[in-house]
Scaffold this motif. Structure first.
Motif, PDB file in Angstrom:
ATOM      1  N   ALA A 176       0.884  -1.097  -0.262  1.00  0.00           N
ATOM      2  CA  ALA A 176      -0.153   0.124  -0.081  1.00  0.00           C
ATOM      3  C   ALA A 176       0.700   0.951  -0.337  1.00  0.00           C
ATOM      4  N   GLU A 177       1.773   1.146   0.313  1.00  0.00           N
ATOM      5  CA  GLU A 177       3.538   2.520   0.407  1.00  0.00           C
ATOM      6  C   GLU A 177       2.484   2.888   1.567  1.00  0.00           C
ATOM      7  N   ILE A 178       2.280   2.722   1.912  1.00  0.00           N
ATOM      8  CA  ILE A 178       1.954   3.561   3.577  1.00  0.00           C
ATOM      9  C   ILE A 178       3.171   4.101   4.183  1.00  0.00           C
ATOM     10  N   LYS A 179       4.028   5.113   4.024  1.00  0.00           N
ATOM     11  CA  LYS A 179       5.486   5.478   4.322  1.00  0.00           C
ATOM     12  C   LYS A 179       5.524   6.083   5.641  1.00  0.00           C
ATOM     13  N   ASN A 180       4.131   6.987   6.574  1.00  0.00           N
ATOM     14  CA  ASN A 180       4.430   7.986   7.116  1.00  0.00           C
ATOM     15  C   ASN A 180       4.045   7.213   9.115  1.00  0.00           C
ATOM     16  N   LEU A 181       3.126   5.944   8.506  1.00  0.00           N
ATOM     17  CA  LEU A 181       3.145   5.325   9.887  1.00  0.00           C
ATOM     18  C   LEU A 181       3.795   4.598  10.852  1.00  0.00           C
ATOM     19  N   THR A 182       3.861   4.687  12.328  1.00  0.00           N
ATOM     20  CA  THR A 182       4.298   3.357  13.286  1.00  0.00           C
ATOM     21  C   THR A 182       3.446   2.261  13.177  1.00  0.00           C
ATOM     22  N   VAL A 183       3.381   1.368  13.030  1.00  0.00           N
ATOM     23  CA  VAL A 183       2.193   0.306  14.050  1.00  0.00           C
ATOM     24  C   VAL A 183       3.137   0.633  15.515  1.00  0.00           C
ATOM     25  N   LEU A 184       1.953   0.172  16.352  1.00  0.00           N
ATOM     26  CA  LEU A 184       1.603  -0.652  17.346  1.00  0.00           C
ATOM     27  C   LEU A 184       0.606  -1.868  17.030  1.00  0.00           C
ATOM     28  N   ARG A 185       1.027  -2.890  18.271  1.00  0.00           N
ATOM     29  CA  ARG A 185       0.240  -3.741  17.859  1.00  0.00           C
ATOM     30  C   ARG A 185      -0.803  -4.313  19.313  1.00  0.00           C
ATOM     31  N   ASP A 186      -1.891  -4.500  19.197  1.00  0.00           N
ATOM     32  CA  ASP A 186      -2.754  -5.314  20.519  1.00  0.00           C
ATOM     33  C   ASP A 186      -3.317  -7.122  20.689  1.00  0.00           C
ATOM     34  N   PRO A 187      -1.869  -7.155  20.047  1.00  0.00           N
ATOM     35  CA  PRO A 187      -2.704  -8.933  20.054  1.00  0.00           C
ATOM     36  C   PRO A 187      -3.367  -9.626  20.937  1.00  0.00           C
ATOM     37  N   LYS A 188      -3.528  -9.147  22.456  1.00  0.00           N
ATOM     38  CA  LYS A 188      -4.937  -9.684  23.025  1.00  0.00           C
ATOM     39  C   LYS A 188      -5.463  -8.411  23.480  1.00  0.00           C
ATOM     40  N   MET A 189      -5.720  -7.767  22.410  1.00  0.00           N
ATOM     41  CA  MET A 189      -7.493  -6.835  22.827  1.00  0.00           C
ATOM     42  C   MET A 189      -7.080  -6.311  24.414  1.00  0.00           C
ATOM     43  N   ALA A 190      -5.640  -5.775  24.700  1.00  0.00           N
ATOM     44  CA  ALA A 190      -6.011  -5.655  25.962  1.00  0.00           C
ATOM     45  C   ALA A 190      -6.661  -3.777  25.986  1.00  0.00           C
ATOM     46  N   LEU A 191      -6.539  -3.330  24.819  1.00  0.00           N
ATOM     47  CA  LEU A 191      -6.761  -2.145  24.536  1.00  0.00           C
ATOM     48  C   LEU A 191      -8.416  -1.975  23.910  1.00  0.00           C
ATOM     49  N   ALA A 192      -8.595  -2.732  23.262  1.00  0.00           N
ATOM     50  CA  ALA A 192      -9.593  -3.361  21.847  1.00  0.00           C
ATOM     51  C   ALA A 192     -10.970  -3.508  23.312  1.00  0.00           C
ATOM     52  N   ARG A 193     -10.493  -4.757  23.597  1.00  0.00           N
ATOM     53  CA  ARG A 193     -11.643  -4.896  24.585  1.00  0.00           C
ATOM     54  C   ARG A 193     -12.545  -4.205  25.529  1.00  0.00           C
ATOM     55  N   PRO A 194     -11.525  -3.123  26.107  1.00  0.00           N
ATOM     56  CA  PRO A 194     -12.232  -1.999  27.585  1.00  0.00           C
ATOM     57  C   PRO A 194     -12.522  -1.497  26.790  1.00  0.00           C
ATOM     58  N   LEU A 195     -12.240  -0.824  25.361  1.00  0.00           N
ATOM     59  CA  LEU A 195     -13.039   0.328  24.452  1.00  0.00           C
ATOM     60  C   LEU A 195     -14.063   0.240  24.031  1.00  0.00           C
ATOM     61  N   GLY A 196     -14.064  -1.094  24.218  1.00  0.00           N
ATOM     62  CA  GLY A 196     -16.020  -1.579  22.981  1.00  0.00           C
ATOM     63  C   GLY A 196     -15.310  -1.151  21.902  1.00  0.00           C
ATOM     64  N   VAL A 197     -14.576  -1.474  21.156  1.00  0.00           N
ATOM     65  CA  VAL A 197     -14.060  -2.450  20.072  1.00  0.00           C
ATOM     66  C   VAL A 197     -14.553  -3.516  19.416  1.00  0.00           C
ATOM     67  N   VAL A 198     -15.970  -3.513  18.818  1.00  0.00           N
ATOM     68  CA  VAL A 198     -16.484  -4.502  18.348  1.00  0.00           C
ATOM     69  C   VAL A 198     -16.308  -4.922  17.033  1.00  0.00           C
ATOM     70  N   GLY A 199     -16.055  -3.745  16.439  1.00  0.00           N
ATOM     71  CA  GLY A 199     -15.762  -4.530  14.925  1.00  0.00           C
ATOM     72  C   GLY A 199     -14.681  -3.160  14.257  1.00  0.00           C
ATOM     73  N   LEU A 200     -13.843  -3.215  12.929  1.00  0.00           N
ATOM     74  CA  LEU A 200     -13.351  -2.631  12.723  1.00  0.00           C
ATOM     75  C   LEU A 200     -13.272  -1.914  11.185  1.00  0.00           C
ATOM     76  N   PRO A 201     -13.525  -1.108  11.110  1.00  0.00           N
ATOM     77  CA  PRO A 201     -12.096  -0.072  11.782  1.00  0.00           C
ATOM     78  C   PRO A 201     -12.990   0.942  12.650  1.00  0.00           C
ATOM     79  N   MET A 202     -11.929   1.267  13.453  1.00  0.00           N
ATOM     80  CA  MET A 202     -13.006   2.166  14.438  1.00  0.00           C
ATOM     81  C   MET A 202     -11.690   3.530  15.253  1.00  0.00           C
ATOM     82  N   THR A 203     -12.252   4.247  15.497  1.00  0.00           N
ATOM     83  CA  THR A 203     -10.822   5.492  15.174  1.00  0.00           C
ATOM     84  C   THR A 203     -10.796   5.927  16.776  1.00  0.00           C
ATOM     85  N   LEU A 204     -10.781   6.214  17.352  1.00  0.00           N
ATOM     86  CA  LEU A 204     -10.240   7.634  18.926  1.00  0.00           C
ATOM     87  C   LEU A 204      -9.526   8.848  18.445  1.00  0.00           C
TER      88      LEU A 204
END
Length: 183
Positions: free
Chosen positions: A122-150
């Motif tokens: 996709a030629e993404i050049k300006n972003l640094t990715v973080l990962r939440d593999p165990k949904m430690a942040l996604a789950r308490p924030l109620g992320v039930v569908g993707l994408p979601m942006t805060l």
């Protein structure tokens, strides 16, 4: 009589809700158009849970690193078609507004090699990715569908969220982010 009272209460609620939304919008008055209509402003900033995230090398990371800056935190996944469609616009948003930080957060199981492969394709050049593999942040924030942006303020609190994809580099989205990030 009871029906009239019920209707009066409902209409009053709608009127107060409309006034509340207008008052809440403040500097965004007139900017929440197009895809930005999906942006839901919080009544008051919401503290985020402090959890450990991972970088692409499995190193521990935290959103604390971004305190003092406006952050667009995008929950996404490599397998999510709308996420893949949206990512280039997030990359262009970061390039257009270097004073904010755009953070794609891969939620759930996303192999680092698949993330790297997608970013290259996709030629993404300006972003640094973080990962939440165990949904430690996604789950308490109620992320039930993707994408979601805060949208996170410099104090590290959520001030708005958008469920679904958006063209984050559209003139409207850039105007919204510029208005929010002005002192």
């Amino acid at each position: 009589m009871m029906r009239k009272l019920l209707l009066a209460a409902v209409y009053t609620g709608f009127a107060l809700g409309a006034n509340f939304d207008a008052a809440q919008a403040g500097p965004l008055e007139g900017l929440l158009n197009g895809e930005m209509k999906k942006l839901v402003l919080q009544a008051a900033p919401v503290d985020l849970p402090q959890v450990e995230l991972l970088d692409m090398q499995d190193g521990p990371q935290s959103l604390e690193a971004f305190k003092g800056k406006w952050v667009v935190l995008n929950f996404w996944a490599t397998w999510c078609a709308p996420c893949r469609h949206e990512m280039p616009s997030l990359d262009r948003l970061q390039a257009a507004l270097p004073g904010i930080v755009v953070v794609p957060l891969a939620a759930g199981r996303n192999a680092p090699d698949q993330i790297t492969k997608f970013f290259a394709e996709a030629e993404i050049k300006n972003l640094t990715v973080l990962r939440d593999p165990k949904m430690a942040l996604a789950r308490p924030l109620g992320v039930v569908g993707l994408p979601m942006t805060l949208i996170i303020n410099p104090e590290g609190q959520e001030v708005a969220r958008l469920i679904g994809d958006a063209e984050w580099d559209s003139p409207n989205a850039i105007a919204v982010m510029t208005a929010l990030s002005q002192p």
